[in-house]
Design an enzyme around this catalytic site. Structure first.
Site, PDB file in Angstrom:
ATOM      1  N   CYS A 266       0.908  -1.170   0.000  1.00 52.75           N
ATOM      2  CA  CYS A 266       0.000   0.000   0.000  1.00 52.75           C
ATOM      3  C   CYS A 266       0.932   1.201   0.000  1.00 52.75           C
ATOM      4  O   CYS A 266       1.188   1.799   1.036  1.00 52.75           O
ATOM      5  CB  CYS A 266      -0.881  -0.014   1.238  1.00 52.75           C
ATOM      6  N   ALA A 267       1.430   1.558  -1.162  1.00 52.32           N
ATOM      7  CA  ALA A 267       2.693   2.298  -1.197  1.00 52.32           C
ATOM      8  C   ALA A 267       2.610   3.820  -1.304  1.00 52.32           C
ATOM      9  O   ALA A 267       3.553   4.507  -0.930  1.00 52.32           O
ATOM     10  CB  ALA A 267       3.549   1.773  -2.343  1.00 52.32           C
ATOM     11  N   LYS A 272       7.698   5.299   2.437  1.00 48.87           N
ATOM     12  CA  LYS A 272       8.376   4.132   3.022  1.00 48.87           C
ATOM     13  C   LYS A 272       9.073   3.319   1.934  1.00 48.87           C
ATOM     14  O   LYS A 272      10.124   2.743   2.168  1.00 48.87           O
ATOM     15  CB  LYS A 272       7.380   3.296   3.831  1.00 48.87           C
ATOM     16  N   GLU A 288      -0.113   0.035  -5.485  1.00 48.97           N
ATOM     17  CA  GLU A 288      -1.069   1.058  -5.012  1.00 48.97           C
ATOM     18  C   GLU A 288      -2.350   0.935  -5.814  1.00 48.97           C
ATOM     19  O   GLU A 288      -2.333   0.740  -7.025  1.00 48.97           O
ATOM     20  CB  GLU A 288      -0.436   2.457  -5.163  1.00 48.97           C
ATOM     21  N   ASP A 317      -4.770  -4.111  -6.597  1.00 49.94           N
ATOM     22  CA  ASP A 317      -5.467  -4.261  -5.320  1.00 49.94           C
ATOM     23  C   ASP A 317      -4.722  -5.304  -4.487  1.00 49.94           C
ATOM     24  O   ASP A 317      -4.648  -6.475  -4.876  1.00 49.94           O
ATOM     25  CB  ASP A 317      -6.906  -4.718  -5.616  1.00 49.94           C
ATOM     26  N   CYS A 388      -1.267   3.872  10.816  1.00 44.49           N
ATOM     27  CA  CYS A 388      -1.028   5.137  11.535  1.00 44.49           C
ATOM     28  C   CYS A 388      -2.294   5.440  12.334  1.00 44.49           C
ATOM     29  O   CYS A 388      -2.895   6.494  12.193  1.00 44.49           O
ATOM     30  CB  CYS A 388      -0.643   6.261  10.590  1.00 44.49           C
TER      31      CYS A 388
HETATM   32  C1  LIG Z   1      -1.206   4.577   4.782  1.00 45.29           C
HETATM   33  S1  LIG Z   1      -1.243   4.911   3.078  1.00 45.29           S
HETATM   34  C2  LIG Z   1       0.355   4.422   2.567  1.00 45.29           C
HETATM   35  C3  LIG Z   1       1.453   5.395   2.861  1.00 45.29           C
HETATM   36  C4  LIG Z   1       2.788   4.979   2.248  1.00 45.29           C
HETATM   37  N1  LIG Z   1       3.151   3.636   2.642  1.00 45.29           N
HETATM   38  C5  LIG Z   1       3.916   5.924   2.580  1.00 45.29           C
HETATM   39  O1  LIG Z   1       4.636   5.682   3.556  1.00 45.29           O
HETATM   40  O2  LIG Z   1       4.113   6.917   1.865  1.00 45.29           O
HETATM   41  C6  LIG Z   1      -2.231   3.595   2.475  1.00 45.29           C
HETATM   42  C7  LIG Z   1      -2.324   3.517   0.973  1.00 45.29           C
HETATM   43  O3  LIG Z   1      -2.991   2.303   0.630  1.00 45.29           O
HETATM   44  C8  LIG Z   1      -3.738   2.511  -0.544  1.00 45.29           C
HETATM   45  N2  LIG Z   1      -4.704   1.398  -0.632  1.00 45.29           N
HETATM   46  C9  LIG Z   1      -5.919   1.294  -0.045  1.00 45.29           C
HETATM   47  N3  LIG Z   1      -6.472   0.101  -0.315  1.00 45.29           N
HETATM   48  C10 LIG Z   1      -5.591  -0.567  -1.093  1.00 45.29           C
HETATM   49  C11 LIG Z   1      -5.599  -1.846  -1.709  1.00 45.29           C
HETATM   50  N4  LIG Z   1      -6.629  -2.689  -1.566  1.00 45.29           N
HETATM   51  N5  LIG Z   1      -4.535  -2.207  -2.465  1.00 45.29           N
HETATM   52  C12 LIG Z   1      -3.469  -1.374  -2.609  1.00 45.29           C
HETATM   53  N6  LIG Z   1      -3.411  -0.142  -2.049  1.00 45.29           N
HETATM   54  C13 LIG Z   1      -4.456   0.258  -1.297  1.00 45.29           C
HETATM   55  C14 LIG Z   1      -4.326   3.895  -0.340  1.00 45.29           C
HETATM   56  O4  LIG Z   1      -4.739   4.463  -1.554  1.00 45.29           O
HETATM   57  C15 LIG Z   1      -3.146   4.624   0.313  1.00 45.29           C
HETATM   58  O5  LIG Z   1      -2.373   5.253  -0.672  1.00 45.29           O
END
Ligand SMILES: C[S@@+](CC[C@H](N)C(=O)[O-])C[C@H]1O[C@@H](n2cnc3c(N)ncnc32)[C@H](O)[C@@H]1O
Length: 437
Positions: A266-267, A272, A288, A317, A388
Site C-alpha cells: 500500500c505504497a 516508506k 497502489e 489491489d 497510523c
Molecule cells: C497509509 S497509506 C500508505 C502510505 C505509504 N506507505 C507511505 O509511507 O508513503 C495507504 C495507501 O494504501 C492505498 N490502498 C488502499 N487500499 C488498497 C488496496 N486494496 N490495495 C493497494 N493499495 C491500497 C491507499 O490508496 C493509500 O495510498
C-alpha cells in the site's frame, strides 16, 4: 510579524477568505490535503497554516462564537471567524504572530471582499474585538482554560478513554499541537552528520533523533524552526525527505537486504518505499490501488534518484492476486489503509471526516489485505503490518486475530502501539515471520 502581508505576499485578508472556504469544504466532507493541493504555490503555505490552526482550535473558537453571538451565524461567517479567532489563540500559544489590530482589520476586510459575508462586517468587527480582549485576559491567567481546544467526535474520545484511561487526554492535547518538521536524510547520498553540516552552512539548526519506541533511527533530523523545503540543501536532487520519525521505523524494522524481493503493498505516496530503497538495493514492487496517488510514488522516487530496473510501481489491489506474477516475496511491508487517527497533528481535518462505522469497515479491509499478502510471502520471510492509527481495532486486535488464524505465523518483537508524542505521530507496528514448510 505585524505587517498585513503574509510571508508569501498574499494579503492576509485574502488568505483568511481562502482558508474559510477551505474549511467549508472540509465540513462538507472533503479531505483538506485534496483542497490544499488545488491551491497555487504562493497560496498554499499560509492557507495550510491558517486552516490547520483553525481546525486545531475549533472547540475553543466556537466557545467564543457562542459567547459573543447569541444566534448561530451563517456558515460562511462562522468559518471566517474560526480562522481569525485561531490567529489570536495561536498568538497566545506561541507569544508571536500578527498584531491584534491587524487580525481584526484583515478579517473585516476579508469579510467585506466576499459576497456571502459582506453584510456581516460590523458583526465580525465587534466580535473579534471582544475575542481579542478575552484571549488577552486568558493569557494572563496561569493555566489555559480548555486543555483540548480541538474537536474530536464523542465516539473517538470515548474509544481513547476506554483504551487509554490514564493518558487519553494527554494524547488529544498532543495531537492538537503543531507538529515539528522532521527529515529523513537519504542514506544513499549523505550520512546524517554530513547533512547536518550542510544545514548548518545554510544557517538551519537541526538535531538528530536517536530512537523512537526503542528503535534506533540513523537518518532522522528534527528542525525545531520549520523552513520551506525549497530552503533545504539538495532537496530537489533527493538529499532529504520530510517524514515523521514514527514513520521512519517501518524501513528500519523491515531491515531490507541487498537483492531481496520486497513488496510495499500500500505504497503511495512512496515515503516508506523510498526509505527501503535508500537502505538497500532490493528488487521492489510498490503496489497502489489509487491511480492518482500512484503517480506520486514515481515522482518521489525520481526526486530521490531511486528509480532503477529493479523497482516497479504497479497499480493493483493488494487484497487480490490479479496483479501478481506468482513469485513470492522475501519481505512485505503492509502499511494498511486506516483511520489515520495517529497522524492528526499533521492532518487536523481527520477528526471531522471520520465516522465511527469507518473503523469496522477499515478493519475488514485490512484483514483482506493481510490475508492475501501472507500467501505471497516466502516461507522464512517477514511481513510488517503497520497502521497510523491509535484505535486497537486497527492495531493489536488485528495482530491477535492474525496470529490466531495462522499457525505458520511467528510473532517477532516490534513496538506494537506507539502513541503520538512530540517527535512522532501515533503508529502501530507488528512483525510476523512465516515458518518453514
Ligand atoms: C497509509 S497509506 C500508505 C502510505 C505509504 N506507505 C507511505 O509511507 O508513503 C495507504 C495507501 O494504501 C492505498 N490502498 C488502499 N487500499 C488498497 C488496496 N486494496 N490495495 C493497494 N493499495 C491500497 C491507499 O490508496 C493509500 O495510498
Amino acid at each position: 510579524m505585524t505587517d498585513q502581508k503574509t510571508p508569501h505576499s498574499l494579503p492576509l485578508s485574502e488568505a483568511i477568505t481562502i482558508s474559510a472556504q477551505a474549511i467549508g469544504e472540509v465540513m462538507a466532507g472533503r479531505s483538506l490535503t485534496e483542497v490544499l493541493d488545488q491551491l497555487d504555490a504562493h497560496e498554499r503555505p499560509i492557507v495550510q497554516s491558517l486552516t490547520f490552526d483553525a481546525l486545531r482550535k475549533w472547540v475553543r473558537s466556537h466557545e467564543f462564537i457562542q459567547q459573543f453571538i447569541p444566534k448561530t451565524p451563517p456558515l460562511e461567517v462562522e468559518y471566517l471567524l474560526s480562522v481569525a479567532i485561531a490567529l489570536f489563540l495561536q498568538n497566545g500559544a506561541e507569544g508571536k504572530g500578527y498584531a491584534a489590530h491587524t487580525i481584526v482589520d484583515q478579517a473585516v476586510k476579508a469579510c467585506s471582499e466576499y459576497e456571502p459575508t459582506m453584510y456581516a462586517k460590523g458583526l465580525v468587527n465587534a466580535v473579534l474585538r471582544k475575542v481579542s480582549l478575552a484571549v488577552q485576559a486568558e493569557n494572563e491567567k496561569p493555566y489555559p482554560p480548555d486543555p483540548i481546544p480541538m474537536f474530536f467526535p464523542p465516539w473517538w474520545r470515548a474509544s481513547l478513554k476506554r483504551n487509554y484511561s490514564k493518558v487519553w487526554q494527554a494524547m488529544l492535547i498532543q495531537q492538537a499541537q503543531r507538529a515539528p518538521l522532521i527529515l529523513r536524510v537519504n542514506a544513499k547520498q549523505h550520512t546524517r552528520e554530513e547533512y547536518q553540516d550542510l544545514l548548518q552552512q545554510a544557517g538551519i539548526a537541526s538535531e538528530p533523533i536517536g530512537e523512537i519506541a526503542g528503535i534506533a533511527l540513523n537518518s532522522a533530523l528534527l528542525l525545531r524552526e520549520p523552513v520551506p523545503v525549497s530552503d533545504l540543501p539538495g532537496f530537489y536532487s533527493g538529499a532529504v525527505s520530510v517524514q515523521d520519525a514514527g514513520a521512519q521505523i517501518a524501513a528500519v524494522l523491515l531491515d531490507p537486504q541487498p537483492g531481496e524481493r520486497i513488496l510495499d503493498s500500500c505504497a503511495a505516496p512512496g515515503g516508506k518505499t523510498a526509505h527501503i530503497l535508500e537502505l538497500a538495493e532490493c528488487e521492489m514492487i510498490a503496489l497502489e490501488l489509487d491511480g492518482e496517488r500512484l503517480g506520486k510514488i514515481g515522482g518521489n522516487l525520481d526526486r530521490l534518484r531511486l528509480q532503477s530496473d529493479s523497482v516497479q510501481v504497479v497499480r493493483g489491489d493488494a487484497s487480490k492476486a490479479a496483479w501478481w506474477d506468482g513469485k513470492p516475496f522475501d519481505k512485505i511491508l503492509l502499511d494498511a489503509p486506516c483511520s489515520a487517527s495517529g497522524i492528526v497533528a499533521r492532518h487536523p481535518d481527520i477528526p471531522f471526516l471520520r465516522r465511527e462505522a469507518d473503523i469496522k469497515a477499515l478493519q475488514l479491509r485490512q484483514r483482506a489485505i493481510v490475508e492475501q499478502s501472507w500467501k505471497m510471502l516466502k516461507p522464512g520471510g517477514t511481513l510488517l503490518y503497520v497502521t497510523c492509527s491509535v484505535f486497537p481495532e486497527e492495531g493489536e486486535e488485528q495482530a491477535i486475530w492474525f496470529a490466531a488464524e495462522h499457525a505458520d505465523a511467528l510473532r517477532l518483537s516490534a513496538p506494537g502501539q506507539i502513541l503520538p508524542a512530540e517527535l512522532n505521530d501515533g503508529f502501530y507496528y507488528a512483525l510476523f515471520k512465516k515458518n518453514g514448510p
